[in-house]
Scaffold this motif. Structure first.
Motif, PDB file in Angstrom:
ATOM      1  N   GLY A  53     -24.660  11.140 127.208  1.00  0.00           N
ATOM      2  CA  GLY A  53     -23.325  10.552 127.179  1.00  0.00           C
ATOM      3  C   GLY A  53     -22.224  11.551 126.913  1.00  0.00           C
ATOM      4  N   LEU A  54     -22.465  12.846 127.166  1.00  0.00           N
ATOM      5  CA  LEU A  54     -21.485  13.868 126.858  1.00  0.00           C
ATOM      6  C   LEU A  54     -20.106  13.639 127.473  1.00  0.00           C
ATOM      7  CD1 LEU A  54     -23.434  17.243 126.816  1.00  0.00           C
ATOM      8  CD2 LEU A  54     -22.427  15.984 124.920  1.00  0.00           C
ATOM      9  N   PRO A  55     -19.987  13.056 128.666  1.00  0.00           N
ATOM     10  CA  PRO A  55     -18.629  12.841 129.181  1.00  0.00           C
ATOM     11  C   PRO A  55     -17.751  12.014 128.260  1.00  0.00           C
ATOM     12  CG  PRO A  55     -20.234  12.587 130.934  1.00  0.00           C
ATOM     13  CD  PRO A  55     -21.012  12.731 129.655  1.00  0.00           C
ATOM     14  N   ASP A  56     -18.375  11.174 127.426  1.00  0.00           N
ATOM     15  CA  ASP A  56     -17.600  10.357 126.506  1.00  0.00           C
ATOM     16  C   ASP A  56     -17.330  11.054 125.186  1.00  0.00           C
ATOM     17  OD1 ASP A  56     -19.493   7.519 127.614  1.00  0.00           O
ATOM     18  OD2 ASP A  56     -17.555   8.240 128.326  1.00  0.00           O
ATOM     19  N   ALA A  57     -18.011  12.159 124.910  1.00  0.00           N
ATOM     20  CA  ALA A  57     -17.840  12.872 123.648  1.00  0.00           C
ATOM     21  C   ALA A  57     -16.651  13.804 123.769  1.00  0.00           C
ATOM     22  CB  ALA A  57     -19.112  13.653 123.304  1.00  0.00           C
ATOM     23  N   ALA A  58     -15.536  13.392 123.206  1.00  0.00           N
ATOM     24  CA  ALA A  58     -14.300  14.167 123.360  1.00  0.00           C
ATOM     25  C   ALA A  58     -13.562  14.234 122.035  1.00  0.00           C
ATOM     26  CB  ALA A  58     -13.405  13.508 124.418  1.00  0.00           C
ATOM     27  N   PRO A  59     -12.779  15.298 121.831  1.00  0.00           N
ATOM     28  CA  PRO A  59     -11.978  15.386 120.609  1.00  0.00           C
ATOM     29  C   PRO A  59     -11.010  14.206 120.521  1.00  0.00           C
ATOM     30  CG  PRO A  59     -12.005  17.490 121.763  1.00  0.00           C
ATOM     31  CD  PRO A  59     -12.591  16.479 122.695  1.00  0.00           C
ATOM     32  N   LEU A  60     -10.809  13.741 119.324  1.00  0.00           N
ATOM     33  CA  LEU A  60      -9.845  12.674 119.077  1.00  0.00           C
ATOM     34  C   LEU A  60      -8.767  13.179 118.132  1.00  0.00           C
ATOM     35  CD1 LEU A  60     -12.251   9.633 118.565  1.00  0.00           C
ATOM     36  CD2 LEU A  60     -11.038  10.285 120.653  1.00  0.00           C
ATOM     37  N   GLY A  61      -7.887  12.328 117.757  1.00  0.00           N
ATOM     38  CA  GLY A  61      -6.829  12.631 116.805  1.00  0.00           C
ATOM     39  C   GLY A  61      -6.131  11.337 116.466  1.00  0.00           C
ATOM     40  N   ILE A  62      -5.259  11.375 115.473  1.00  0.00           N
ATOM     41  CA  ILE A  62      -4.532  10.151 115.125  1.00  0.00           C
ATOM     42  C   ILE A  62      -3.147  10.126 115.750  1.00  0.00           C
ATOM     43  CG2 ILE A  62      -5.829   9.826 112.999  1.00  0.00           C
ATOM     44  CD1 ILE A  62      -3.372  10.888 111.489  1.00  0.00           C
ATOM     45  N   ARG A 107     -15.225  -0.554 114.271  1.00  0.00           N
ATOM     46  CA  ARG A 107     -16.616  -0.288 114.661  1.00  0.00           C
ATOM     47  C   ARG A 107     -16.689   1.092 115.294  1.00  0.00           C
ATOM     48  NH1 ARG A 107     -21.540  -2.288 115.224  1.00  0.00           N
ATOM     49  NH2 ARG A 107     -22.833  -1.447 116.921  1.00  0.00           N
ATOM     50  N   LEU A 108     -17.692   1.848 114.885  1.00  0.00           N
ATOM     51  CA  LEU A 108     -17.831   3.227 115.349  1.00  0.00           C
ATOM     52  C   LEU A 108     -19.201   3.439 115.974  1.00  0.00           C
ATOM     53  CD1 LEU A 108     -16.332   5.089 112.238  1.00  0.00           C
ATOM     54  CD2 LEU A 108     -15.230   4.804 114.461  1.00  0.00           C
ATOM     55  N   GLU A 109     -19.217   3.804 117.247  1.00  0.00           N
ATOM     56  CA  GLU A 109     -20.444   4.263 117.875  1.00  0.00           C
ATOM     57  C   GLU A 109     -20.603   5.759 117.688  1.00  0.00           C
ATOM     58  OE1 GLU A 109     -22.575   2.190 118.994  1.00  0.00           O
ATOM     59  OE2 GLU A 109     -21.250   0.443 118.800  1.00  0.00           O
ATOM     60  N   ARG A 110     -19.472   6.424 117.540  1.00  0.00           N
ATOM     61  CA  ARG A 110     -19.443   7.853 117.247  1.00  0.00           C
ATOM     62  C   ARG A 110     -18.437   8.087 116.126  1.00  0.00           C
ATOM     63  NH1 ARG A 110     -19.657   9.646 123.284  1.00  0.00           N
ATOM     64  NH2 ARG A 110     -21.815  10.339 123.441  1.00  0.00           N
ATOM     65  N   VAL A 111     -18.648   9.145 115.381  1.00  0.00           N
ATOM     66  CA  VAL A 111     -17.735   9.540 114.312  1.00  0.00           C
ATOM     67  C   VAL A 111     -17.264  10.958 114.603  1.00  0.00           C
ATOM     68  CG1 VAL A 111     -17.434   9.901 111.843  1.00  0.00           C
ATOM     69  CG2 VAL A 111     -18.967   8.096 112.654  1.00  0.00           C
ATOM     70  N   ASN A 112     -15.967  11.123 114.745  1.00  0.00           N
ATOM     71  CA  ASN A 112     -15.398  12.449 114.959  1.00  0.00           C
ATOM     72  C   ASN A 112     -14.961  13.037 113.623  1.00  0.00           C
ATOM     73  OD1 ASN A 112     -15.395  11.463 117.727  1.00  0.00           O
ATOM     74  ND2 ASN A 112     -13.991  13.158 118.175  1.00  0.00           N
ATOM     75  N   LEU A 113     -15.376  14.260 113.373  1.00  0.00           N
ATOM     76  CA  LEU A 113     -14.925  15.022 112.215  1.00  0.00           C
ATOM     77  C   LEU A 113     -14.181  16.249 112.716  1.00  0.00           C
ATOM     78  CD1 LEU A 113     -18.224  15.018 110.107  1.00  0.00           C
ATOM     79  CD2 LEU A 113     -16.259  13.504 109.800  1.00  0.00           C
ATOM     80  N   ASP A 114     -13.149  16.652 112.003  1.00  0.00           N
ATOM     81  CA  ASP A 114     -12.503  17.929 112.301  1.00  0.00           C
ATOM     82  C   ASP A 114     -13.373  19.041 111.731  1.00  0.00           C
ATOM     83  OD1 ASP A 114      -9.981  16.898 113.437  1.00  0.00           O
ATOM     84  OD2 ASP A 114      -9.635  16.132 111.418  1.00  0.00           O
ATOM     85  N   PHE A 115     -13.851  19.932 112.596  1.00  0.00           N
ATOM     86  CA  PHE A 115     -14.620  21.080 112.116  1.00  0.00           C
ATOM     87  C   PHE A 115     -14.728  22.119 113.215  1.00  0.00           C
ATOM     88  CE2 PHE A 115     -18.677  23.336 110.974  1.00  0.00           C
ATOM     89  CZ  PHE A 115     -18.155  23.964 109.860  1.00  0.00           C
ATOM     90  N   ALA A 116     -14.459  23.361 112.851  1.00  0.00           N
ATOM     91  CA  ALA A 116     -14.579  24.484 113.781  1.00  0.00           C
ATOM     92  C   ALA A 116     -14.867  25.743 112.966  1.00  0.00           C
ATOM     93  CB  ALA A 116     -13.293  24.657 114.588  1.00  0.00           C
ATOM     94  N   HIS A 117     -15.304  26.775 113.637  1.00  0.00           N
ATOM     95  CA  HIS A 117     -15.509  28.086 113.023  1.00  0.00           C
ATOM     96  C   HIS A 117     -16.652  28.085 112.023  1.00  0.00           C
ATOM     97  CE1 HIS A 117     -14.360  32.191 112.602  1.00  0.00           C
ATOM     98  NE2 HIS A 117     -14.139  32.099 111.316  1.00  0.00           N
TER      99      HIS A 117
END
Length: 564
Positions: A53-62, A107-117
């Motif tokens: 399902g990678l096409p749906d895995a994208a960065p989010l933001g508020i 409801r969350l099927e995925r959880v996005n966290l801010d993380f890099a480096h």
């Protein structure tokens, strides 16, 4: 938001394939090996699901206007429990385990966290392995099953935290600052997620526990108060010349916990050869300053000023909002000072070079102290609301210099007004700053954020009167203590306290391209062509400090840093 995690972090050195206290697993125990095989198979299966399902895995933001990809929707973090293991080398990644206690707001099927480096080694959600993938500066986690709205969730990320700047990247902000003898944090605006995974936006505050393991000769200090310190042992992979295993170097684990919610941008961990100087502030407030151990004696006259500065601030806006305070003087070239919560960060050389007048240094100390009320206790709802932080910190910096050092606040304000149109042209109006340029995440902290925003408060006091203004200041920090507030909240409260409709006043002062007339000063003019004073740091660094000892602070420049 503030709910403390009841689950302790793993012991120092915890990592996949190790026991709960960091000790090496015993392969001869078949049950342990079988457990690890099952865990690995589960991770592989979960990773396959994500790959599909990678096409749906994208960065989010508020959707923050200035930093649209910061923060993440669908959950509210209640607490962070962050374990860091420092080897004694500040040019090597730290091993880390970040535990996040949160509540789903959708409801969350995925959880996005801010993380890099950093390198992610494994992720768990509610005790079960979870697939994960990195996209942009987001760590995207797929739990074993979806998380229902309103339910708690616990995320555990085992990762590294790298203090080295990225290779070849334009943006060199990594959250960590390497000092001569260790590390300190400087996460503003969006560098916290270069240190640990989380929801990296000031609108989502949480409680923090830091568990830092470091060589025993070093001192660790973090936000809040120390709740534990104990010897610890790390697994040692080396051998002696005879082939025998070597004893692990002596290490100590330090545990700090915050009593009040905190934004990611003002988190702080200091590791180094430091002295911790303790004293008592107003009404018994415990104070602790962190300074290079070799310089403790010569820095003491500056450290001794904090109790008086606290008393002065409390006389203006009310009781200090946190459980402790102090200053952290780092041996590092930062180009700024920063209001990390309960422990403000400064360059040590600000106090040791004798390059700056004493009144100016004291005023900068008050600037960062004022942020504990304005920006830390009351955090901005969006980054466009950051003028509320900097206007007030600059205001009390100026007022302190006016009252204690006879540096005219009116004159400084007049000089700032004379270049205010230029500040707005270059940085945008105070309430709608221009977005930062590529590779310059702190670019919103231009002069208009400091002196330009303080002009708004000067005009407001002239319009509603000193008594109403003082009442407003106290009401603002009391009403929103430990919370989040924005420009609309301030406008509404100012209108209520003053008994006036101030909507039109604030629209002009916060959003107009040209500076409105200053109430009570029809002779003040702003000339767009007025030359901008030189940078306040020698060598062209945008540090916000005067290159020479000024009799009056140059107008149109920041209080002591280009951020915070």
């Amino acid at each position: 938001m503030p709910l403390s995690s009841s689950h302790p972090a793993p012991g120092p050195g915890s990592a996949p394939g190790r026991g709960p206290e960091g000790a090496p697993s015993r392969p001869r125990r078949l049950s342990g090996a079988a457990t690890r095989r099952r865990s690995a198979l589960g991770l592989l299966a979960a990773a396959s699901l994500v790959a599909a399902g990678l096409p749906d895995a994208a960065p989010l933001g508020i959707g923050d206007r200035l930093y649209p990809h910061l923060g993440n929707p669908g959950y509210d973090v209640r607490a962070y429990d962050i374990a860091l293991t420092y080897s004694g080398r500040n040019d090597r990644p730290l091993d880390a385990v970040t535990k996040i206690t949160a509540r789903a707001t959708a409801r969350l099927e995925r959880v996005n966290l801010d993380f890099a480096h950093g390198t992610v080694r494994s992720v768990e959600v509610d005790g079960r392995p979870a697939a994960h993938v990195s996209r942009g500066e987001d760590l995207i986690v797929t739990p074993h099953r979806g998380v229902r709205a309103g339910t708690p969730m616990r995320i555990v990320v085992r990762h590294t935290s790298d203090p080295r700047p990225p290779k070849g990247g334009k943006d060199r902000e990594v959250g960590w600052l390497r000092t001569k003898d260790g590390l300190v944090m400087a996460n503003q605006v969006d560098a916290a997620h270069r240190v640990f995974p989380g929801n990296d936006h000031p609108s989502d505050k949480a409680l923090y526990t830091f568990r830092v393991t470091a060589p025993s000769g070093l001192t660790v200090v973090a936000n809040g108060t120390r709740v534990a310190r104990h010897p610890s042992a790390l697994p040692w992979k080396g051998t002696t010349r005879t082939g025998q295993g070597r004893a692990a170097p002596a290490t100590t684990t330090w545990v700090y916990r915050s009593a009040h919610p905190m934004a990611t941008e003002v988190a702080q961990v200091s590791i180094g050869r430091s002295a911790v100087v303790r004293r008592t502030g107003p009404h018994g407030l415990p104070l602790r300053d962190v300074v290079p151990a070799a310089d403790r004696k010569r820095l003491e006259p500056w450290l001794a000023k904090t109790p008086g500065q606290l008393s002065w601030m409390e006389s203006k806006v009310g009781r200090y909002p946190f459980e402790t305070y102090g200053v952290l003087l780092a041996q590092a070239e930062t180009g700024f000072e920063l209001e990390t919560q309960t422990l403000s960060l400064f360059e040590e050389r600000l106090f040791t070079t004798q390059q700056y007048p004493r009144w100016y240094i004291e005023a900068i100390m008050v600037h960062e102290l004022a942020h504990q009320w304005f920006g830390n206790s009351v955090s901005p709802r969006t980054w466009s609301d950051a003028w509320l932080n900097e206007s007030h910190a600059t205001w009390y910096e100026e007022l302190y210099a006016h009252e204690r050092s006879k540096m005219s606040m009116d004159e400084r304000t007049r000089r700032a007004y004379s270049v205010s149109d230029r500040m707005r042209a270059e940085g945008g109006p105070p309430g709608a700053p221009k977005a930062p340029g590529p590779g310059n995440k702190t670019g919103i902290f231009r002069p208009v954020m400091y002196d330009g925003s303080a002009l708004v408060l000067y005009a407001l006091r002239a319009k509603i009167g000193h008594a109403a203004f003082d009442k407003l200041e106290r009401a603002w920090v009391a009403r929103h203590r430990d919370g989040v507030a924005g420009t609309a909240d301030f406008v509404a409260l100012a209108s209520r306290v003053s008994g006036q409709d101030l909507g039109g006043f604030f629209r002009s002062w916060l959003y107009d391209a040209k500076t409105p007339p200053m109430p009570g000063h029809p002779d003040w003019k702003s000339n767009h062509r007025t030359p901008q004073p030189p940078a306040r740091k020698p060598g062209g660094k945008p540090a916000g400090k005067p290159a020479t000892k000024p009799a009056v602070k140059p107008a149109g420049q920041s209080a002591g840093k280009p951020r915070g």
